[in-house]
Design an enzyme around this catalytic site. Structure first.
Site, PDB file in Angstrom:
ATOM      1  N   LYS A  31      -0.363 -20.533  19.192  1.00 55.03           N
ATOM      2  CA  LYS A  31      -1.141 -21.113  20.665  1.00 55.03           C
ATOM      3  C   LYS A  31      -0.556 -21.944  21.875  1.00 55.03           C
ATOM      4  O   LYS A  31      -0.829 -20.972  23.059  1.00 55.03           O
ATOM      5  CB  LYS A  31      -1.343 -22.860  19.733  1.00 55.03           C
ATOM      6  CG  LYS A  31      -2.257 -23.468  20.880  1.00 55.03           C
ATOM      7  CD  LYS A  31      -2.296 -24.362  19.628  1.00 55.03           C
ATOM      8  CE  LYS A  31      -3.336 -25.905  20.010  1.00 55.03           C
ATOM      9  NZ  LYS A  31      -4.439 -25.578  19.618  1.00 55.03           N
ATOM     10  N   ARG A 101       0.527 -30.868  20.402  1.00 55.71           N
ATOM     11  CA  ARG A 101       0.069 -30.105  19.266  1.00 55.71           C
ATOM     12  C   ARG A 101       1.421 -29.432  19.242  1.00 55.71           C
ATOM     13  O   ARG A 101       2.353 -28.726  19.376  1.00 55.71           O
ATOM     14  CB  ARG A 101      -1.313 -29.149  19.090  1.00 55.71           C
ATOM     15  CG  ARG A 101      -2.469 -30.256  19.871  1.00 55.71           C
ATOM     16  CD  ARG A 101      -3.282 -28.903  20.543  1.00 55.71           C
ATOM     17  NE  ARG A 101      -4.628 -29.789  19.742  1.00 55.71           N
ATOM     18  CZ  ARG A 101      -5.786 -29.539  21.275  1.00 55.71           C
ATOM     19  NH1 ARG A 101      -5.031 -29.772  22.417  1.00 55.71           N
ATOM     20  NH2 ARG A 101      -6.165 -30.942  21.184  1.00 55.71           N
ATOM     21  N   GLY A 110      -4.646 -27.553  10.118  1.00 57.32           N
ATOM     22  CA  GLY A 110      -3.638 -28.276   9.580  1.00 57.32           C
ATOM     23  C   GLY A 110      -3.249 -29.537   9.429  1.00 57.32           C
ATOM     24  O   GLY A 110      -2.903 -30.022   8.068  1.00 57.32           O
ATOM     25  N   MET A 112       0.065 -29.657  10.123  1.00 56.61           N
ATOM     26  CA  MET A 112       0.835 -30.393  11.100  1.00 56.61           C
ATOM     27  C   MET A 112       0.123 -31.188  11.983  1.00 56.61           C
ATOM     28  O   MET A 112      -0.883 -31.239  11.986  1.00 56.61           O
ATOM     29  CB  MET A 112       1.772 -29.292  11.614  1.00 56.61           C
ATOM     30  CG  MET A 112       2.588 -28.539  10.761  1.00 56.61           C
ATOM     31  SD  MET A 112       3.406 -26.848  11.821  1.00 56.61           S
ATOM     32  CE  MET A 112       2.956 -26.167  12.031  1.00 56.61           C
ATOM     33  N   ARG A 357      -7.581 -16.694  19.020  1.00 56.66           N
ATOM     34  CA  ARG A 357      -6.838 -16.353  18.693  1.00 56.66           C
ATOM     35  C   ARG A 357      -7.675 -15.096  17.846  1.00 56.66           C
ATOM     36  O   ARG A 357      -9.406 -15.682  17.937  1.00 56.66           O
ATOM     37  CB  ARG A 357      -6.590 -17.078  17.826  1.00 56.66           C
ATOM     38  CG  ARG A 357      -7.132 -18.371  17.104  1.00 56.66           C
ATOM     39  CD  ARG A 357      -6.744 -19.017  16.152  1.00 56.66           C
ATOM     40  NE  ARG A 357      -7.584 -20.551  15.447  1.00 56.66           N
ATOM     41  CZ  ARG A 357      -7.725 -20.950  14.977  1.00 56.66           C
ATOM     42  NH1 ARG A 357      -6.179 -21.531  14.667  1.00 56.66           N
ATOM     43  NH2 ARG A 357      -8.337 -21.847  14.845  1.00 56.66           N
ATOM     44  N   HIS A 473      -7.298  -3.560 -21.697  1.00 55.53           N
ATOM     45  CA  HIS A 473      -8.569  -3.211 -22.187  1.00 55.53           C
ATOM     46  C   HIS A 473      -9.892  -3.508 -21.214  1.00 55.53           C
ATOM     47  O   HIS A 473     -10.637  -2.651 -21.148  1.00 55.53           O
ATOM     48  CB  HIS A 473      -8.605  -2.773 -23.831  1.00 55.53           C
ATOM     49  CG  HIS A 473      -9.751  -2.156 -23.645  1.00 55.53           C
ATOM     50  ND1 HIS A 473     -11.163  -2.882 -24.540  1.00 55.53           N
ATOM     51  CD2 HIS A 473      -9.966  -0.840 -23.759  1.00 55.53           C
ATOM     52  CE1 HIS A 473     -11.911  -1.237 -24.455  1.00 55.53           C
ATOM     53  NE2 HIS A 473     -11.200  -0.643 -24.904  1.00 55.53           N
ATOM     54  N   SER A 782       2.414  13.151 -13.567  1.00 59.22           N
ATOM     55  CA  SER A 782       1.317  11.870 -13.135  1.00 59.22           C
ATOM     56  C   SER A 782       1.580  10.386 -14.016  1.00 59.22           C
ATOM     57  O   SER A 782       2.042  10.773 -15.289  1.00 59.22           O
ATOM     58  CB  SER A 782      -0.535  11.723 -13.665  1.00 59.22           C
ATOM     59  OG  SER A 782      -0.800  10.998 -13.584  1.00 59.22           O
ATOM     60  N   CYS A 849      -1.757   7.600 -11.824  1.00 48.69           N
ATOM     61  CA  CYS A 849      -3.408   7.488 -12.483  1.00 48.69           C
ATOM     62  C   CYS A 849      -2.553   5.929 -13.145  1.00 48.69           C
ATOM     63  O   CYS A 849      -4.271   5.518 -13.412  1.00 48.69           O
ATOM     64  CB  CYS A 849      -3.390   9.000 -13.314  1.00 48.69           C
ATOM     65  SG  CYS A 849      -2.476   8.826 -14.711  1.00 48.69           S
ATOM     66  N   TYR A 869      -0.647  13.390  -5.113  1.00 50.60           N
ATOM     67  CA  TYR A 869      -2.721  12.330  -4.729  1.00 50.60           C
ATOM     68  C   TYR A 869      -2.475  11.001  -5.293  1.00 50.60           C
ATOM     69  O   TYR A 869      -1.386  10.397  -6.427  1.00 50.60           O
ATOM     70  CB  TYR A 869      -4.173  12.999  -5.204  1.00 50.60           C
ATOM     71  CG  TYR A 869      -3.413  13.545  -6.697  1.00 50.60           C
ATOM     72  CD1 TYR A 869      -4.053  13.120  -7.830  1.00 50.60           C
ATOM     73  CD2 TYR A 869      -2.652  14.565  -7.666  1.00 50.60           C
ATOM     74  CE1 TYR A 869      -3.325  12.790  -9.266  1.00 50.60           C
ATOM     75  CE2 TYR A 869      -2.445  14.855  -8.983  1.00 50.60           C
ATOM     76  CZ  TYR A 869      -3.156  13.699 -10.142  1.00 50.60           C
ATOM     77  OH  TYR A 869      -2.543  14.015 -11.430  1.00 50.60           O
TER      78      TYR A 869
HETATM   79  C1  PEP Z   1      -0.600   4.135 -17.707  1.00 47.37           C
HETATM   80  O1  PEP Z   1       0.166   4.465 -18.609  1.00 47.37           O
HETATM   81  O2  PEP Z   1       0.248   4.154 -16.472  1.00 47.37           O
HETATM   82  C2  PEP Z   1      -1.917   4.643 -17.629  1.00 47.37           C
HETATM   83  C3  PEP Z   1      -2.600   5.732 -16.798  1.00 47.37           C
HETATM   84  O3  PEP Z   1      -2.262   5.182 -19.251  1.00 47.37           O
HETATM   85  P1  PEP Z   1      -2.779   4.315 -20.466  1.00 47.37           P
HETATM   86  O4  PEP Z   1      -3.718   3.079 -19.445  1.00 47.37           O
HETATM   87  O5  PEP Z   1      -4.220   4.970 -20.896  1.00 47.37           O
HETATM   88  O6  PEP Z   1      -2.262   3.812 -20.659  1.00 47.37           O
END
Ligand code: PEP
Ligand code: MG
Length: 897
Positions: A31, A101, A110, A112, A357, A473, A782, A849, A869
């Site tokens: 402020k 203030r 709000g 303080m 702000r 899952h 991966s 992944c 990637y």
């Molecule tokens: C992992 O274990 O990060 C993975 C991609 O395989 P899953 O989730 O199928 O075990």
């Protein structure tokens, strides 16, 4: 102590100049820094001064005392304000009134304390009567001050003041505050003063300097009130930052009909449209606008018309001041180069700016504002990209609840897969499918889901589980499918038999309608209306800019044609993980898969595999066709066995029939295969080691599919075959040999050369540490950070939901490590594996992944270690694209500095 250098504790502002600047936020608070900046810009800011956050730190370090040189600095700054206003603090004729203030570095709305109208006493109030020519206003101001100061600084509880006001109103037979006249307010003041004296044993302070120091102390004191401490903990604001105190000459929006007060945004905060957007009230003080006692009016004629309001706009009521305000709006935007949230007051037709702000906005507005500002040349494209919170894009990719709709929240779980969905509650996957086929929208509620539920999850609009975490899952599959999912809503009790779910005395039956919000984790009764997302042109524009900047590629985790197409639409540049076990649960193949798993001989297994092979080949043909030559990584079977075993007699019967055996044998074999700890059991490559014919069948399907796609469309596919759950080079080599052998066979039988890569997931700590030798034969890695997190922490990914929240609450873990990569532990292993892998094979392809591939903070980490990637579920692809661009920008800057 002999400290010769005097510290500057106080910074003045006003009259077109200031001693501070916007960049001094750490010292002056948000402020204070912006009041200084607005003053420097020549905007009409009531004069005042800021006592620094450093003083707050001093105050707490020195037993709540002030340094000796503070008094003189405050006195000097106050004198400057007096000169500027032409009034004296405590002057009976012409009193200066101030507001006091808080103002921390980060906004803590709000949390303080604030005191307004400070400087009023029994004597100075007479001066205010004279100066304003309005006795009612002056006495109302004085009573507001006693009430605020009495409560905030002196600690007298609110209800005492409220009782007195009520008594006076009752005596006068009046219901509204606005009906009270000057003498009524005088009576209220007398009552208030008596209460203070009674509660504290001393009269209300009549010395204005005592009032000022009392208020300053209260603001510093409020930094450590419970509310502020909790807020800081939730928002990760360190206590050492401290708050500043802003003392500023009061201006009054409630001195008559030529006065007003309001709040505004320089652009529309919900759509981002470049239009002035705000509300104001004539003859009112700031808190009246927010308090909702009176209906605020629109600033502009356009706003009034768009909202079908009958009340006149400021543009009509005070055209001159409005145009001045509009000019301020443009000046502020031009200066700050971003949408601003402002507060102003008009006192007797003169405009004063009280705050500016950076304004909060929706995801859609953020995109539009960034793209517009870049197109206007106010910011560059890199800046436009940096300003968007990647996670907020979720809001644009899924239907969201109408924010205006009523809702009855009955439970809260993890926000596992974004989007909102309403539908009839069902408790089994089959029922979900049946109802969906009848055209019903359904929410599938399970204690937890397993791959057998896939068809029901697909048929459902949303999935609700009472157990499981962010990588359970249900969560992973729902995200992949773009279904809304609330996981681990632990206070819900599911009774499959009774077909009910119960929470705190409320019972919901199968067929009742519920709504889930997978973006917040809320579970609600009934159908809450949703609004469809709009992928506007700005969204695509910004994504295009992000693509020009990012270094890492973004792939998707997909195995169904639908997911693959969705991901392509969102810009995926290939598939980074195709979980083949998810392909095995289709109703028409699960029996054969069970036969295969339960077979006691290789012969039996091969018979079952032969039934699956043609379908598997077709799966790959479809994926390769959709991906049109982009890389496709296919992971060989990796099922925790228990997910495949038949449970009911009916299922066992089916398997027995298919395999030409009897149910007793099936039951016996199923119990033989039962594992105590399936996540660490006979899964991943271990299955391939025991039964190489499974991987053989999968590899053959892949190569044959590649050959067929080339034959059909001329598209060359270079499959990347990935072996899961490797911990030793030997495992890898044995299975690679199986794949190479099949490849040679298919090449010779098809007469076509097929290029392919064989690589591995790195998802066990041992594999990460031995990455150097694994890379001798593995052509890519991966990182499976779901399992790597599970095995590094030794925390089951399916059970984490029940205790990880405690870990976050206790501050042991800052984030859920299954959501945001634990850089220090799991990240260290990833880094080691990347380094060791590259040392052996400099051109090794590296990706991620696990679920982390779609988490912005984790994507950032991936950039810092130079992965090629990231791969994430289809609906996260745009988020990853933006996050990768931001990561490239900040990593590039870090390397430059
Ligand atoms: C992992 O274990 O990060 C993975 C991609 O395989 P899953 O989730 O199928 O075990
Ligand atoms: Mg895994």
């Amino acid at each position: 102590m002999g400290n010769q250098v005097t510290t500057r504790w106080v910074y003045s502002f006003g009259d077109g100049k200031a001693e501070g600047r916007a960049e001094m936020k750490n010292l002056l608070g948000g402020k204070g820094a912006n009041l200084a900046e607005m003053s420097n810009l020549g905007l009409p800011v009531p004069p005042g001064f800021t006592i620094t956050t450093e003083l707050c730190t001093y105050y707490y370090k020195n037993d709540k005392t002030y340094p000796s040189d503070l008094k003189a600095q405050v006195a000097e700054a106050l004198a400057t304000v007096e000169r500027s206003i032409g009034a004296g603090f405590g002057d009976p004729e012409n009193p200066l009134l101030v507001s006091v203030r808080s103002g921390a570095r980060a906004s803590m709305p709000g949390m303080m304390d604030t005191v307004l109208n400070l400087g009023l006493t029994d004597v100075t109030v007479l001066g205010l009567v004279k100066r304003s020519g309005d006795a009612r206003f002056a006495y109302d101001s004085y009573r507001r001050f006693i009430q605020m100061y009495g409560n905030v600084v002196l600690g007298v509880e609110h209800h005492h003041f409220e009782d007195i006001l009520e008594n006076v109103k009752r005596d006068r037979n009046i219901t509204l505050d606005t009906e009270l006249v000057a003498t009524d307010w005088q009576a209220v003041i007398e009552g208030y003063k008596k209460v203070v004296e009674h509660e504290l044993g001393r009269p209300f302070p009549q010395d204005v300097h005592e009032q000022l120091w009392g208020a300053i102390g209260a603001v510093f004191g409020s930094w450590m009130n419970q509310r502020a401490i909790t807020y800081r903990r939730l928002h990760e604001i360190p206590a050492e930052w401290g708050t500043a105190v802003n003392v500023q000459a009061m201006v009054f929006g409630n001195m008559g009909n030529d006065c007003a007060t309001g709040v505004a945004f320089t652009r529309n905060p919900s759509t981002g449209e470049n239009a002035f957007y705000g509300e104001y009230l004539v003859n009112a003080q700031g808190e009246d606008v927010v308090a909702g006692i009176r209906t605020p009016q629109h600033l502009t004629i356009a706003g009034k018309e768009a909202n079908k309001s009958d009340l006149p706009s400021m543009e009509e009521v005070m055209p001159e001041v409005f145009h001045q305000l509009d000019a301020v709006r443009l000046k502020l935007e031009g200066h700050y180069r971003d949408m601003q949230d402002i507060e102003f007051t008009v006192q007797q037709n003169k405009l004063y700016m009280l705050q500016t702000r950076t304004g909060k906005r929706t995801a859609a507005a953020a995109l539009k504002i960034s793209v517009d500002l870049a197109n206007e040349g106010v910011i560059d494209r890199a800046e436009a990209i940096k300003r968007i919170d990647p996670a907020s894009l979720d809001q644009l990719l899924h239907p969201t609840l109408d924010p205006k709709a009523d809702r009855t929240v009955i439970s809260r779980g993890l926000p596992a897969s974004p989007g909102a969905a309403s539908g009839k509650l069902v408790f089994s996957a089959d029922e979900a499918e049946t109802q969906a086929q009848l055209g019903e929208s359904v929410i599938l509620c399970r204690i937890e889901t397993s791959p057998e539920d896939i068809h029901g999850m697909h048929a459902a609009r949303g999935i609700l589980t009472t157990r499981g975490g962010m990588t359970s899952h249900a969560a992973v599959v729902a995200r992949g499918m773009g279904r809304a999912c609330v996981a681990g809503a632990g206070d819900l009790r599911v009774d499959y038999k009774a077909q009910t779910v119960t929470v705190r005395g409320v019972t919901i039956k199968a067929g009742d309608t519920v709504t889930i919000d997978g973006s917040t984790g809320e579970v609600m009764l009934g159908a809450v209306p949703t609004i469809q997302p709009e992928l506007s042109g700005d969204f695509a524009t910004l994504m295009g800019w992000a693509d020009e900047i990012r270094r890492m590629k973004v792939r998707t985790n997909a195995e169904t044609p639908l997911d693959a197409r969705t991901a392509r639409k969102f810009g995926a540049e290939g598939i980074g993980l195709s979980r083949t076990e998810h392909m095995f649960f289709d109703a028409d193949r699960i029996v054969a898969v069970r036969e295969m798993i339960l077979a006691e001989t290789e012969h039996g297994r091969r018979a079952a595999l032969a039934k699956i092979a043609p379908m598997q080949r077709q799966d790959f043909v479809e994926l390769f066709t959709i991906m049109k030559g982009l890389p496709v990584t296919i992971r060989l079977l990796d099922p925790p066995l228990h997910e495949f075993l038949p449970n009911s007699d009916e299922e066992m019967e089916e398997v027995a029939k298919g395999a030409g055996t009897d149910i007793l044998k099936v039951r016996h074999r199923a119990s033989q295969l039962h594992e105590s700890n399936p996540m660490l059991g006979h899964r991943g490559c271990r299955l391939g080691i025991s039964y190489p014919e499974i991987y053989e069948m999968q590899a053959r399907s892949i190569f044959e599919a590649a050959a067929q796609v080339f034959k059909d469309s001329g598209e060359t596919v270079i499959p990347e075959i990935m072996i899961p759950l490797i911990s030793t080079k030997k495992e890898f080599d044995i299975l690679k040999a199986v794949i190479d052998k099949v490849a040679a066979e298919v090449i010779s039988s098809s007469g076509r050369k097929i290029e392919y890569l064989v690589g591995t997931m790195i998802e066990l700590p041992r594999a990460a540490l031995r990455a150097g030798d694994i890379a001798e034969t593995a052509e890519f890695f991966s990182f499976g950070t779901n399992d790597l997190t599970q095995t590094t922490f030794g925390i089951s990914r399916d059970d984490a939901g029940s205790f990880l929240p405690d870990y976050q609450r206790s501050g042991i873990l800052e984030h859920d490590p299954f959501v945001t990569i634990d850089v220090e532990g799991v990240g260290e292993l990833v880094k080691i594996a990347a380094e060791r892998g590259r040392a052996t094979r400099p051109d090794i392809k590296l990706g991620i992944c696990g679920e982390h591939g779609g988490d912005p903070a984790s994507v950032h980490f991936c950039e810092t270690i130079g992965l090629d990637y990231v791969s994430c579920s289809p609906y996260r692809v745009p988020i990853a694209r933006l996050a990768a661009a931001q990561a490239a920008l900040s990593t590039e800057r870090a390397n430059r500095d």
